[in-house]
Write a protein that holds these residues in place. Structure first.
Motif, PDB file in Angstrom:
ATOM      1  N   SER A  44       0.718  -1.236   0.117  1.00  0.00           N
ATOM      2  CA  SER A  44      -0.034   0.086  -0.315  1.00  0.00           C
ATOM      3  C   SER A  44       0.821   1.175  -0.260  1.00  0.00           C
ATOM      4  O   SER A  44       2.119   1.067  -0.170  1.00  0.00           O
ATOM      5  CB  SER A  44      -0.858  -0.125   1.290  1.00  0.00           C
ATOM      6  OG  SER A  44      -0.381   0.124   2.587  1.00  0.00           O
ATOM      7  N   ARG A  45       0.250   2.325  -0.061  1.00  0.00           N
ATOM      8  CA  ARG A  45       1.133   3.763   0.112  1.00  0.00           C
ATOM      9  C   ARG A  45       1.927   3.641   1.558  1.00  0.00           C
ATOM     10  O   ARG A  45       2.974   4.356   1.536  1.00  0.00           O
ATOM     11  CB  ARG A  45       0.001   4.676   0.064  1.00  0.00           C
ATOM     12  CG  ARG A  45       0.741   6.047  -0.098  1.00  0.00           C
ATOM     13  CD  ARG A  45      -0.300   7.197  -0.757  1.00  0.00           C
ATOM     14  NE  ARG A  45      -1.251   7.473   0.418  1.00  0.00           N
ATOM     15  CZ  ARG A  45      -2.588   7.972   0.188  1.00  0.00           C
ATOM     16  NH1 ARG A  45      -2.829   8.220  -1.097  1.00  0.00           N
ATOM     17  NH2 ARG A  45      -3.365   8.283   1.323  1.00  0.00           N
ATOM     18  N   ARG A  47       4.022   1.309   3.126  1.00  0.00           N
ATOM     19  CA  ARG A  47       4.510   0.051   2.499  1.00  0.00           C
ATOM     20  C   ARG A  47       4.639  -1.175   3.539  1.00  0.00           C
ATOM     21  O   ARG A  47       4.783  -2.070   3.328  1.00  0.00           O
ATOM     22  CB  ARG A  47       6.152   0.314   2.373  1.00  0.00           C
ATOM     23  CG  ARG A  47       6.170   1.236   0.988  1.00  0.00           C
ATOM     24  CD  ARG A  47       7.801   1.288   0.586  1.00  0.00           C
ATOM     25  NE  ARG A  47       7.547   1.963  -0.642  1.00  0.00           N
ATOM     26  CZ  ARG A  47       7.641   1.672  -1.887  1.00  0.00           C
ATOM     27  NH1 ARG A  47       7.707   0.435  -2.025  1.00  0.00           N
ATOM     28  NH2 ARG A  47       7.796   2.505  -2.962  1.00  0.00           N
ATOM     29  N   ASN A  79       2.533  -2.263  -8.171  1.00  0.00           N
ATOM     30  CA  ASN A  79       2.920  -0.691  -8.464  1.00  0.00           C
ATOM     31  C   ASN A  79       1.392  -0.077  -8.462  1.00  0.00           C
ATOM     32  O   ASN A  79       1.610   1.229  -7.854  1.00  0.00           O
ATOM     33  CB  ASN A  79       3.571  -0.851  -9.862  1.00  0.00           C
ATOM     34  CG  ASN A  79       4.828  -1.361  -9.734  1.00  0.00           C
ATOM     35  OD1 ASN A  79       5.647  -1.102  -8.967  1.00  0.00           O
ATOM     36  ND2 ASN A  79       5.386  -1.801 -11.057  1.00  0.00           N
ATOM     37  N   PHE A  80       0.475  -0.486  -9.049  1.00  0.00           N
ATOM     38  CA  PHE A  80      -0.898  -0.028  -8.998  1.00  0.00           C
ATOM     39  C   PHE A  80      -1.409   0.304  -7.422  1.00  0.00           C
ATOM     40  O   PHE A  80      -1.896   1.301  -7.430  1.00  0.00           O
ATOM     41  CB  PHE A  80      -1.696  -0.920  -9.635  1.00  0.00           C
ATOM     42  CG  PHE A  80      -3.090  -0.250 -10.157  1.00  0.00           C
ATOM     43  CD1 PHE A  80      -3.187   0.901 -11.144  1.00  0.00           C
ATOM     44  CD2 PHE A  80      -4.113  -0.385  -9.248  1.00  0.00           C
ATOM     45  CE1 PHE A  80      -4.254   1.494 -11.381  1.00  0.00           C
ATOM     46  CE2 PHE A  80      -5.428   0.187  -9.392  1.00  0.00           C
ATOM     47  CZ  PHE A  80      -5.389   1.291 -10.482  1.00  0.00           C
ATOM     48  N   SER A  81      -1.259  -0.653  -6.761  1.00  0.00           N
ATOM     49  CA  SER A  81      -1.838  -0.628  -5.428  1.00  0.00           C
ATOM     50  C   SER A  81      -1.253   0.393  -4.659  1.00  0.00           C
ATOM     51  O   SER A  81      -1.651   0.937  -3.353  1.00  0.00           O
ATOM     52  CB  SER A  81      -1.688  -2.151  -4.707  1.00  0.00           C
ATOM     53  OG  SER A  81      -0.442  -2.552  -4.461  1.00  0.00           O
ATOM     54  N   SER A  82       0.129   0.528  -4.710  1.00  0.00           N
ATOM     55  CA  SER A  82       1.097   1.417  -3.867  1.00  0.00           C
ATOM     56  C   SER A  82       0.535   2.844  -3.860  1.00  0.00           C
ATOM     57  O   SER A  82       1.004   3.613  -3.193  1.00  0.00           O
ATOM     58  CB  SER A  82       2.354   1.423  -4.363  1.00  0.00           C
ATOM     59  OG  SER A  82       2.596   1.872  -5.655  1.00  0.00           O
ATOM     60  N   ARG A  83      -0.570   3.042  -4.700  1.00  0.00           N
ATOM     61  CA  ARG A  83      -1.354   4.619  -4.763  1.00  0.00           C
ATOM     62  C   ARG A  83      -2.230   4.849  -3.487  1.00  0.00           C
ATOM     63  O   ARG A  83      -2.678   5.645  -3.387  1.00  0.00           O
ATOM     64  CB  ARG A  83      -1.642   4.918  -6.129  1.00  0.00           C
ATOM     65  CG  ARG A  83      -0.651   4.581  -7.369  1.00  0.00           C
ATOM     66  CD  ARG A  83      -1.593   4.621  -8.659  1.00  0.00           C
ATOM     67  NE  ARG A  83      -0.687   4.192  -9.824  1.00  0.00           N
ATOM     68  CZ  ARG A  83      -1.204   4.235 -11.047  1.00  0.00           C
ATOM     69  NH1 ARG A  83      -2.557   4.606 -11.398  1.00  0.00           N
ATOM     70  NH2 ARG A  83      -0.555   3.848 -12.018  1.00  0.00           N
ATOM     71  N   TYR A  84      -2.610   3.631  -3.127  1.00  0.00           N
ATOM     72  CA  TYR A  84      -3.560   3.730  -2.168  1.00  0.00           C
ATOM     73  C   TYR A  84      -3.301   3.278  -0.689  1.00  0.00           C
ATOM     74  O   TYR A  84      -2.277   2.672  -0.689  1.00  0.00           O
ATOM     75  CB  TYR A  84      -4.696   2.599  -2.690  1.00  0.00           C
ATOM     76  CG  TYR A  84      -5.497   2.924  -3.980  1.00  0.00           C
ATOM     77  CD1 TYR A  84      -6.679   3.561  -3.991  1.00  0.00           C
ATOM     78  CD2 TYR A  84      -4.751   2.584  -5.142  1.00  0.00           C
ATOM     79  CE1 TYR A  84      -7.251   3.789  -5.284  1.00  0.00           C
ATOM     80  CE2 TYR A  84      -5.167   2.794  -6.166  1.00  0.00           C
ATOM     81  CZ  TYR A  84      -6.496   3.391  -6.535  1.00  0.00           C
ATOM     82  OH  TYR A  84      -6.888   3.674  -7.739  1.00  0.00           O
ATOM     83  N   CYS A  85      -4.177   3.916   0.318  1.00  0.00           N
ATOM     84  CA  CYS A  85      -3.777   3.382   1.563  1.00  0.00           C
ATOM     85  C   CYS A  85      -4.792   2.364   1.871  1.00  0.00           C
ATOM     86  O   CYS A  85      -5.810   2.210   1.173  1.00  0.00           O
ATOM     87  CB  CYS A  85      -3.900   4.658   2.549  1.00  0.00           C
ATOM     88  SG  CYS A  85      -5.776   5.195   2.512  1.00  0.00           S
ATOM     89  N   LEU A  92      -9.539   0.358  -4.343  1.00  0.00           N
ATOM     90  CA  LEU A  92      -8.650  -0.262  -5.054  1.00  0.00           C
ATOM     91  C   LEU A  92      -9.166  -1.595  -5.762  1.00  0.00           C
ATOM     92  O   LEU A  92      -9.072  -1.904  -6.816  1.00  0.00           O
ATOM     93  CB  LEU A  92      -7.603  -0.682  -4.095  1.00  0.00           C
ATOM     94  CG  LEU A  92      -6.515  -1.741  -4.599  1.00  0.00           C
ATOM     95  CD1 LEU A  92      -5.868  -0.979  -5.848  1.00  0.00           C
ATOM     96  CD2 LEU A  92      -5.396  -2.067  -3.783  1.00  0.00           C
ATOM     97  N   GLU A  95     -11.111  -0.334  -8.975  1.00  0.00           N
ATOM     98  CA  GLU A  95     -10.072   0.233  -9.834  1.00  0.00           C
ATOM     99  C   GLU A  95      -9.199  -0.953 -10.471  1.00  0.00           C
ATOM    100  O   GLU A  95      -8.867  -1.350 -11.631  1.00  0.00           O
ATOM    101  CB  GLU A  95      -9.132   1.074  -9.195  1.00  0.00           C
ATOM    102  CG  GLU A  95      -9.848   2.314  -9.027  1.00  0.00           C
ATOM    103  CD  GLU A  95     -10.122   3.148 -10.326  1.00  0.00           C
ATOM    104  OE1 GLU A  95      -9.571   2.890 -11.428  1.00  0.00           O
ATOM    105  OE2 GLU A  95     -11.174   4.036 -10.090  1.00  0.00           O
TER     106      GLU A  95
END
Length: 261
Positions: A44-45, A47, A79-85, A92, A95
């Motif tokens: 997640s955002r 880490r 990489n995509f999930s790291s934009r979300y908390c 998520l 998306e």
């Protein structure tokens, strides 16, 4: 999830390959569609707090090609999930499934394709509790930091505008101690002002000179020449050519002829 059309013909006219007589119908079997389910953790955002994600992929083709595509999908999803908390797990989930449908339901190499895919995003209750506690700590720290900054600004204001000026300090004291007028005379306002005043003889010009000297000390020759050239331009812009000429005479300066008017 949307499945791409299976273009394999299930029935063909026999005899085209010599396997049966013309006019007879032969059944042709399509490649088998397999289902691959796997679970993984995606960052997640924050880490240290992961999402728990399970994938279900329906696919056909070469196992080696599919394994490479799945590994690529897993890396992309991280990489995509790291934009979300972790508090945004539902967002998520929506998306991630939309992106799967849009970009991953397709054909790869050697006739290998992902027919359909689905992702399910969850968050462990302990992970969510840790996130909530971290946010609470951050909010408290922000409030405390703001309190410290406000206190510091107040102290600096009192130092520069109240305690260093006896007349203002007297008014400030009286305003806060109207019930104790007898104590007024005992307060050494003048001594307090002396304690907060700048050192005797240290004017603004002297303080600026000290700052410039300290700054020049850390510069190399090229940086020093550049700074002196900028000072020449400033002095000339303020119609002080005599100061600009003095700068030009300093070692490393440009000289008046090198500075454009």
């Amino acid at each position: 999830m949307t499945a791409i059309p299976n273009r394999w013909y299930r029935r063909m006219v026999a005899g085209w390959d010599g396997s049966a007589a013309w006019g007879e119908t032969q059944v042709v079997t399509a490649p088998p569609v397999r289902v691959n389910r796997f679970a993984t953790e995606l960052r997640s955002r924050d880490r240290s707090l992961p999402f728990a994600v399970s994938f279900a992929l329906r696919w056909e083709g070469e196992p080696g090609v599919f394994s490479a595509a799945k590994a690529h999908l897993n890396e992309w999803a991280g990489n995509f999930s790291s934009r979300y908390c972790v508090a945004q797990a539902a967002q998520l989930d929506a998306e991630l499934n939309a992106q799967l449908d849009r970009h991953w339901i397709r054909e790869f190499e050697a006739g290998t394709r992902i027919v359909s895919g689905e992702a399910r995003v969850t968050v462990d209750p302990e992970v969510l509790a840790a996130y909530t506690e971290m946010q609470t700590i951050k909010r408290r720290a922000a409030v405390e930091r703001l309190r410290w900054e406000t206190d510091l600004e107040e102290l600096q204001f009192l130092r520069d505008n109240v305690f260093s000026r006896p007349d203002v300090a007297r008014s400030y004291w009286l305003n806060r101690h109207l019930d104790k007028p007898a104590d007024f005379a005992a307060v050494p306002f003048d001594k307090i002002a002396e304690a907060f005043a700048p050192p005797a003889g240290e004017s603004l010009a002297v303080r600026i000179t000290g700052v410039v000297e300290d700054f020049l000390t850390g510069l190399d020759d090229g940086q020093r020449r550049y700074l002196l050239g900028q000072l020449e331009k400033i002095f000339r812009a303020y119609d002080r050519p005599e100061l600009a000429n003095r700068i030009g005479g300093v070692e490393g300066g440009h000289g008046p002829e090198s500075v454009s008017e």
